[in-house]
Design a protein around this motif. Structure first.
Motif, PDB file in Angstrom:
ATOM      1  N   HIS A   1      19.208  50.159  79.047  1.00  0.00           N
ATOM      2  CA  HIS A   1      19.780  51.404  78.525  1.00  0.00           C
ATOM      3  C   HIS A   1      19.220  52.543  79.380  1.00  0.00           C
ATOM      4  CE1 HIS A   1      20.833  49.190  74.812  1.00  0.00           C
ATOM      5  NE2 HIS A   1      19.644  48.636  74.958  1.00  0.00           N
TER       6      HIS A   1
ATOM      7  N   ALA B   1      18.609  56.387  80.155  1.00  0.00           N
ATOM      8  CA  ALA B   1      18.539  57.707  79.524  1.00  0.00           C
ATOM      9  C   ALA B   1      18.219  58.744  80.588  1.00  0.00           C
ATOM     10  CB  ALA B   1      17.467  57.731  78.441  1.00  0.00           C
TER      11      ALA B   1
ATOM     12  N   SER C   1      17.361  67.992  75.352  1.00  0.00           N
ATOM     13  CA  SER C   1      18.277  67.216  76.191  1.00  0.00           C
ATOM     14  C   SER C   1      17.718  65.817  76.468  1.00  0.00           C
ATOM     15  CB  SER C   1      18.577  67.948  77.502  1.00  0.00           C
ATOM     16  OG  SER C   1      17.433  68.046  78.318  1.00  0.00           O
TER      17      SER C   1
ATOM     18  N   ASP D   1      18.322  63.815  73.341  1.00  0.00           N
ATOM     19  CA  ASP D   1      19.752  63.504  73.291  1.00  0.00           C
ATOM     20  C   ASP D   1      20.097  62.375  74.256  1.00  0.00           C
ATOM     21  OD1 ASP D   1      20.202  65.460  71.380  1.00  0.00           O
ATOM     22  OD2 ASP D   1      21.028  66.921  72.800  1.00  0.00           O
ATOM     23  N   GLY D   2      19.497  62.405  75.440  1.00  0.00           N
ATOM     24  CA  GLY D   2      19.747  61.349  76.419  1.00  0.00           C
ATOM     25  C   GLY D   2      19.280  59.986  75.931  1.00  0.00           C
TER      26      GLY D   2
ATOM     27  N   ALA E   1      18.927  59.160  72.730  1.00  0.00           N
ATOM     28  CA  ALA E   1      19.808  58.808  71.605  1.00  0.00           C
ATOM     29  C   ALA E   1      21.139  58.248  72.099  1.00  0.00           C
ATOM     30  CB  ALA E   1      20.035  60.032  70.724  1.00  0.00           C
ATOM     31  N   THR E   2      21.696  58.856  73.123  1.00  0.00           N
ATOM     32  CA  THR E   2      22.954  58.380  73.684  1.00  0.00           C
ATOM     33  C   THR E   2      22.777  57.008  74.323  1.00  0.00           C
ATOM     34  OG1 THR E   2      23.732  60.632  74.053  1.00  0.00           O
ATOM     35  CG2 THR E   2      24.776  58.900  75.360  1.00  0.00           C
ATOM     36  N   ALA E   3      21.721  56.845  75.109  1.00  0.00           N
ATOM     37  CA  ALA E   3      21.484  55.576  75.810  1.00  0.00           C
ATOM     38  C   ALA E   3      21.344  54.404  74.840  1.00  0.00           C
ATOM     39  CB  ALA E   3      20.234  55.692  76.677  1.00  0.00           C
TER      40      ALA E   3
ATOM     41  N   SER F   1      22.501  54.410  71.704  1.00  0.00           N
ATOM     42  CA  SER F   1      23.565  54.473  70.686  1.00  0.00           C
ATOM     43  C   SER F   1      23.027  54.725  69.287  1.00  0.00           C
ATOM     44  CB  SER F   1      24.393  53.177  70.693  1.00  0.00           C
ATOM     45  OG  SER F   1      24.918  52.928  71.965  1.00  0.00           O
TER      46      SER F   1
ATOM     47  N   ASP G   1      24.884  58.196  63.948  1.00  0.00           N
ATOM     48  CA  ASP G   1      25.198  59.621  63.766  1.00  0.00           C
ATOM     49  C   ASP G   1      24.230  60.318  62.828  1.00  0.00           C
ATOM     50  OD1 ASP G   1      27.350  59.425  65.476  1.00  0.00           O
ATOM     51  OD2 ASP G   1      28.779  59.028  63.857  1.00  0.00           O
TER      52      ASP G   1
ATOM     53  N   ARG H   1      17.352  65.290  65.267  1.00  0.00           N
ATOM     54  CA  ARG H   1      16.863  65.638  66.602  1.00  0.00           C
ATOM     55  C   ARG H   1      15.439  66.170  66.522  1.00  0.00           C
ATOM     56  NH1 ARG H   1      20.700  69.542  69.619  1.00  0.00           N
ATOM     57  NH2 ARG H   1      19.172  69.174  71.242  1.00  0.00           N
TER      58      ARG H   1
ATOM     59  N   CYS I   1      14.130  55.887  64.831  1.00  0.00           N
ATOM     60  CA  CYS I   1      15.249  55.171  65.450  1.00  0.00           C
ATOM     61  C   CYS I   1      14.765  54.166  66.491  1.00  0.00           C
ATOM     62  CB  CYS I   1      16.231  56.154  66.074  1.00  0.00           C
ATOM     63  SG  CYS I   1      17.228  57.045  64.859  1.00  0.00           S
TER      64      CYS I   1
END
Length: 115
Positions: free
Chosen positions: A15, A17, A27, A30-31, A33-35, A37, A40, A44, A52
């Protein structure tokens, strides 16, 4: 990316990020979290990041390799934010390790990539 290929070769899930063009704490989180998945419902903040990272129940069992690209830019721009996030990542790796307090068939490896 060599790190991703190495992870896949050993059966791990890579993954990637990134901290973004202007790296800061938000940021970077967020990176990550996106990497990975993140669901929702995740918040933050550093506590939510740890929660998580040590859950990962939405991902398959096995080793998950978080490849953090741009860590050095965050370290230079916001050293305290870097230390805070790095500390959370380290704590999560320990918690998911075999025998760790949140071990559940998923492990987390963090690689600081200079790409």
């Amino acid at each position: 990316m060599a790190v991703s290929a190495q992870a896949r070769a050993r059966g791990a899930y890579p993954h990637v990020a990134e901290s973004g063009a202007a790296p800061d704490k938000a940021s970077t989180m967020d990176g990550i979290a996106t990497a990975l998945s993140f669901p929702d419902w995740s918040a933050r903040n550093l506590d939510a990041l740890y929660d998580c990272l040590t859950d990962l129940s939405w991902l398959p069992a096995g080793e998950h390799v978080l490849i953090w690209v741009g860590w050095d830019a965050l370290k230079q721009a916001q050293p305290r934010a870097y230390l805070a996030i790095h500390g959370v990542l380290s704590d999560a790796v320990r918690a998911l390790a075999p025998g760790g307090e949140r071990a559940d068939g998923r492990t987390l490896t963090v690689v600081l990539d200079e790409a």
